[in-house]
Design a protein around this motif. Sequence first.
Motif, mmCIF file in Angstrom:
data_model
loop_
_atom_site.group_PDB
_atom_site.id
_atom_site.type_symbol
_atom_site.label_atom_id
_atom_site.label_comp_id
_atom_site.label_asym_id
_atom_site.label_seq_id
_atom_site.Cartn_x
_atom_site.Cartn_y
_atom_site.Cartn_z
ATOM 1 N N GLY A 256 66.489 -16.238 -19.451
ATOM 2 C CA GLY A 256 67.714 -15.621 -18.972
ATOM 3 C C GLY A 256 68.670 -16.568 -18.273
ATOM 4 N N SER A 257 68.232 -17.775 -17.960
ATOM 5 C CA SER A 257 69.109 -18.747 -17.314
ATOM 6 C C SER A 257 70.114 -19.305 -18.316
ATOM 7 N N SER A 258 71.201 -19.834 -17.811
ATOM 8 C CA SER A 258 72.241 -20.359 -18.694
ATOM 9 C C SER A 258 71.838 -21.718 -19.269
ATOM 10 N N THR A 259 72.175 -21.929 -20.532
ATOM 11 C CA THR A 259 71.941 -23.252 -21.135
ATOM 12 C C THR A 259 72.903 -24.277 -20.558
ATOM 13 N N TYR A 260 74.011 -23.799 -19.998
ATOM 14 C CA TYR A 260 75.006 -24.692 -19.418
ATOM 15 C C TYR A 260 74.695 -24.904 -17.948
ATOM 16 N N VAL B 159 78.238 -17.479 -22.526
ATOM 17 C CA VAL B 159 77.610 -18.788 -22.650
ATOM 18 C C VAL B 159 76.143 -18.558 -23.000
ATOM 19 N N PRO B 160 75.600 -19.246 -23.996
ATOM 20 C CA PRO B 160 74.210 -19.002 -24.420
ATOM 21 C C PRO B 160 73.222 -19.127 -23.268
ATOM 22 N N LYS C 173 76.209 -30.411 -25.651
ATOM 23 C CA LYS C 173 76.219 -29.215 -26.485
ATOM 24 C C LYS C 173 76.546 -27.976 -25.648
ATOM 25 N N ALA C 174 75.955 -27.909 -24.474
ATOM 26 C CA ALA C 174 76.203 -26.763 -23.598
ATOM 27 C C ALA C 174 77.653 -26.751 -23.101
#
Length: 619
Positions: free
Chosen positions: A200-204, A194-195, A216-217
């Motif tokens: 470094g945190s997740s976009t989701y 997951v992007p 989008k996430a």
Amino acid sequence: MARNDRRTPDPSPETAPSRSQRRRRSRRRRPLRLLLLVLVVVASVVGAGVVVARQRSAQSGPDTAPSSAVGDRVDTRGGTLNALSLGPVATWDPQRMAARQDMAFAGRVFARTLTAYGPSTDPDAQAKVVGDLATDAGTPSKDLKVWTFTLRDGVTWQDGTPVTCADVAYGISRTFATKTVTGGPTDALAVLSVPRNADGSSTYQGPYARGAAATKAQAAYDKAVACDGQKITFTLSTPTGDFAEMLAQPAFGPVKKSVDRGADGTYEVFSAGPYMLRGTWEQGRGGTFVRNPHWSAASDPVRKAYPDQIRYQEGLDTQAVAQQVMADNESGRVSVSLGSAPPAIQQHITAVQSLEERSVNPLTGVVDYLVPNTRSAVFKNPKVRLALAAATNRDAYVTAIGGKTAADPAVSLLPRALPAAHDEDPVGAGMRGDAARARALLAEAKVTAPVKFTVAYRSDPTSDKAMAALVAGWRQAGFEPTTKPVTENYFSTIADPRQAEGIDVFWSNWAPAWASGSTVLPPLFDSSINLTAAGPGRDYGYFSDKELDEQMLKTGAVVDREARERGWADVDLRLLQQGAYIGLAERRALYVAGSDVRNLSSNGVLGGVVEFADIAVVP
């Protein structure tokens, strides 16, 4: 990604914070009606009745209880089993659970996952991962970055609706909602493709987020965890050879979206397993798990679900629990302790045949160890580190913490239940230590005795005695240690460079999250994931070896499990050869059950806890 901040069944309940949150023989029992005198602390009690033959695991001895299983195996259905615990259970939410005992109980009673470790009375077979919700342990791509599983037919929730691929994907997605669903393993964030944001945190941000960015996430997450009918496909950010084992954690289990209460669902139980919670969970008291009428044994290869119901009682003093079960009265006969019997009465339990034959004394996977500070002037030399290892009397340490029912001396951090476990001791000083060998190593290092150093440890009365036993051995070998007991916030203290300044050796402990060396060695000694400007992470001794970092990365990407675990054993040997750490002991627990409890066993892979997959009672 090991987790060992979980409440453990050994006498040392606080374990180091995890990177994730970043041969039996039979014996016939004689009919008995005898008065039991349980040391000074236990009341006299009377137990009556004829008891069936019991069998013992190979690791038992004259003064120890069986380590894996006792009793003839039965398939008796019915009755009520009392599970007695000090607690407290922090949550039954699958994505929030962190305590090993709670995860093991939930995973056998109501929470199912794609894979699981199958129950077995053979310790060597407990590390085998099998399909649970999935038909098998999954199919990886050649590069180990794509894993595919097929869900079983006939698996339903307690309301009769099917457990779907979408339910699994939704459950895992809740891990990303770190502000709403807190406290559990975050391995999904670490491995799923997951992007990420620049920091470094997740976009989701999980299934509760709203807005265009969230939509989008969500699409990106749905690509990483993709459903196609009964097939679920995971795309990972890095090759992960033991992903099927990682999935055995409840955090990767399904949640039905329509019953999800988010932050308010701490003690909600919506079952896909053989039992469901009757009514509500009473915090500090417990609850009763009754049969799930929609569970099908044909769709569950792991759980036998013999009792009609399991009455889980928490808030009970551990010694009082042991006394109640040992007394074998009307309630005690159908009870099992979930907390280890106190050290003061363990020796009595193993000495009295009628008690020893209804108790198990498993290894828990929690290993105590020492970490020399490689940045200190004293221990920057590997030979001095090895000299300290040679001078370490592990037998004396075990005696001080309660003897052989409390722990086994250990050279390695890899617990005995792991396939990577080994018996190699590169220093060759034995479990009692070898002062002459230690002095020889100091001479080779061209260090003049006495060698002064400071050792920090988490202090309590038992640990004080254990450290004193170690100090005595070190002094005989030419060391002059100064102890620094810490009573509060121990692990945060030793991870803070300012508070840890001047400390040359750190005591610590660790337990694996699943049956792989990957959950022990990289989290503790991979400098690339631990050492930063802010501090050492879990690598308290600042050990750094770029070649070993690379070897660990490559080992985790080995396809064949047997070969991969041999690779972890090799990594461990290289760490021991450099004196990166000094193993002390693997903790044991001692559980006792009433005389009407059958199929009493423990599962070493799940943390040496009581096995609920096939436990039974005489109805």
